[in-house]
Write a protein that holds these residues in place. Structure first.
Motif, PDB file in Angstrom:
ATOM      1  N   GLY A   1     -45.878  51.237  56.057  1.00 37.84           N
ATOM      2  CA  GLY A   1     -44.671  51.996  55.700  1.00 37.84           C
ATOM      3  C   GLY A   1     -44.695  53.299  56.486  1.00 37.84           C
ATOM      4  O   GLY A   1     -45.735  53.674  57.033  1.00 37.84           O
TER       5      GLY A   1
ATOM      6  N   SER B   1     -60.631  53.015  58.857  1.00 39.23           N
ATOM      7  CA  SER B   1     -60.238  52.789  60.243  1.00 39.23           C
ATOM      8  C   SER B   1     -61.010  53.690  61.197  1.00 39.23           C
ATOM      9  O   SER B   1     -61.552  54.719  60.804  1.00 39.23           O
TER      10      SER B   1
ATOM     11  N   TYR C   1     -48.249  57.166  67.310  1.00 41.78           N
ATOM     12  CA  TYR C   1     -47.970  58.533  67.770  1.00 41.78           C
ATOM     13  C   TYR C   1     -48.752  58.723  69.078  1.00 41.78           C
ATOM     14  O   TYR C   1     -48.569  57.935  69.982  1.00 41.78           O
TER      15      TYR C   1
ATOM     16  N   TYR D   1     -55.695  53.818  66.755  1.00 42.91           N
ATOM     17  CA  TYR D   1     -56.196  53.537  65.408  1.00 42.91           C
ATOM     18  C   TYR D   1     -56.582  52.059  65.372  1.00 42.91           C
ATOM     19  O   TYR D   1     -55.870  51.218  65.928  1.00 42.91           O
TER      20      TYR D   1
ATOM     21  N   ILE E   1     -52.396  50.499  57.267  1.00 41.39           N
ATOM     22  CA  ILE E   1     -52.196  50.531  58.722  1.00 41.39           C
ATOM     23  C   ILE E   1     -50.712  50.506  59.069  1.00 41.39           C
ATOM     24  O   ILE E   1     -49.871  50.228  58.218  1.00 41.39           O
TER      25      ILE E   1
ATOM     26  N   ARG F   1     -46.442  67.786  52.251  1.00 43.43           N
ATOM     27  CA  ARG F   1     -47.850  67.547  52.544  1.00 43.43           C
ATOM     28  C   ARG F   1     -48.390  68.620  53.482  1.00 43.43           C
ATOM     29  O   ARG F   1     -49.542  69.032  53.372  1.00 43.43           O
TER      30      ARG F   1
END
Ligand SMILES: Nc1ncnc2c1ncn2[C@@H]1O[C@H](COP(=O)(O)OP(=O)(O)OP(=O)(O)O)[C@@H](O)[C@H]1O
Ligand SMILES: Nc1nc2c(ncn2[C@@H]2O[C@H](COP(=O)(O)O)[C@@H](O)[C@H]2O)c(=O)[nH]1
Length: 202
Positions: free
Chosen positions: A11, A36, A76, A80, A101, A136
């Protein structure tokens, strides 16, 4: 022993994937949350080996070349990936595994492990997603905008996942994912009844 479920949670950035995975783990500590590997630098408070394995780009590409990752993607500006061995060890031990993920990664997991369960989290609205990311406060305005641009692309793919859950209230989202786990365990292809086999085969 029954193999655990491989659950992929994806998401857009800021929708609450990390929050929901932590809450699921708190309720059921038998779940294995995959850690990860990333080339992103750690955020304040993030710990190597707990939040991610923070590695150099060279080390990451070595892991890819050695086939040590179940999936990997550039998200981005960073790499990962999901270390393969711990995931399969946990599944073989009968534990459900959570992968938090991105969507590209989710599709790669489906290619490599057909029996996975893809769960897409959506925000209640676009405005709420923007507000969560801003609240955040882990990215500056430019990095936030980049994440929001990707978010539109990711949201357009939700229908290719097995489940779409709106993360309105944390408790309700956790309950929905727990219900998905129960339902997935009941799917006929995952069931083996030895007494029935004996009965039918005489
Ligand atoms: N259901 C919710 N209601 C309100 N706020 C929420 C909810 N779920 C998560 N949040 C908040 O939204 C922010 C983003 O959550 P979180 O970091 O878990 O998102 P994420 O999807 O893991 O993001 P990223 O992909 O960038 O790592 C956090 O501040 C978190 O506390
Ligand atoms: N394909 C993969 N995507 C991953 C993995 N681990 C995390 N992610 C996704 O990256 C973005 C950004 O995460 P952040 O920690 O920098 O906010 C987010 O969508 C994660 O879900 C992975 O192993 N593979």
């Amino acid at each position: 022993m029954k193999t655990g479920l491989l659950l992929v949670i994806s998401g857009p950035s800021g929708v609450g994937k990390g929050t929901i995975c932590r809450a699921l783990l708190e309720k059921d500590p038998t779940i294995y949350l995959s850690i990860s590997v990333t080339t992103r630098p750690p955020r304040a408070g993030e710990k190597d080996g707990r939040d991610y394995f923070f590695v150099s780009e060279q080390r990451f590409l070595e892991m890819v070349a050695r086939g040590e990752l179940l999936e990997w993607a550039r998200v981005y500006s960073f790499y990962y990936g999901t270390p393969k061995a711990p995931v399969f060890e946990a599944l073989a031990a009968g534990r459900d595994v959570l992968l938090e993920i991105d969507v590209q990664g989710g599709f790669k997991v489906r290619e490599n492990y057909k029996d996975c369960v893809l769960i897409f989290l959506l925000p209640p609205s676009w405005e709420e997603l923007e507000a969560r990311l801003a609240r955040r406060g882990t990215e500056d305005a430019q990095a936030r905008q980049l994440r929001l641009d990707w978010a539109k692309q990711e949201l357009s793919l939700y229908y290719r996942y097995d489940y779409a859950v709106v993360n309105e209230r944390v408790e309700d989202t956790v309950a929905a994912i727990e219900a998905i786990r129960v339902a997935e365990r009941c799917r006929s292809h995952r069931q083996h009844f030895s007494w029935l086999k004996t009965l039918l085969e005489g």
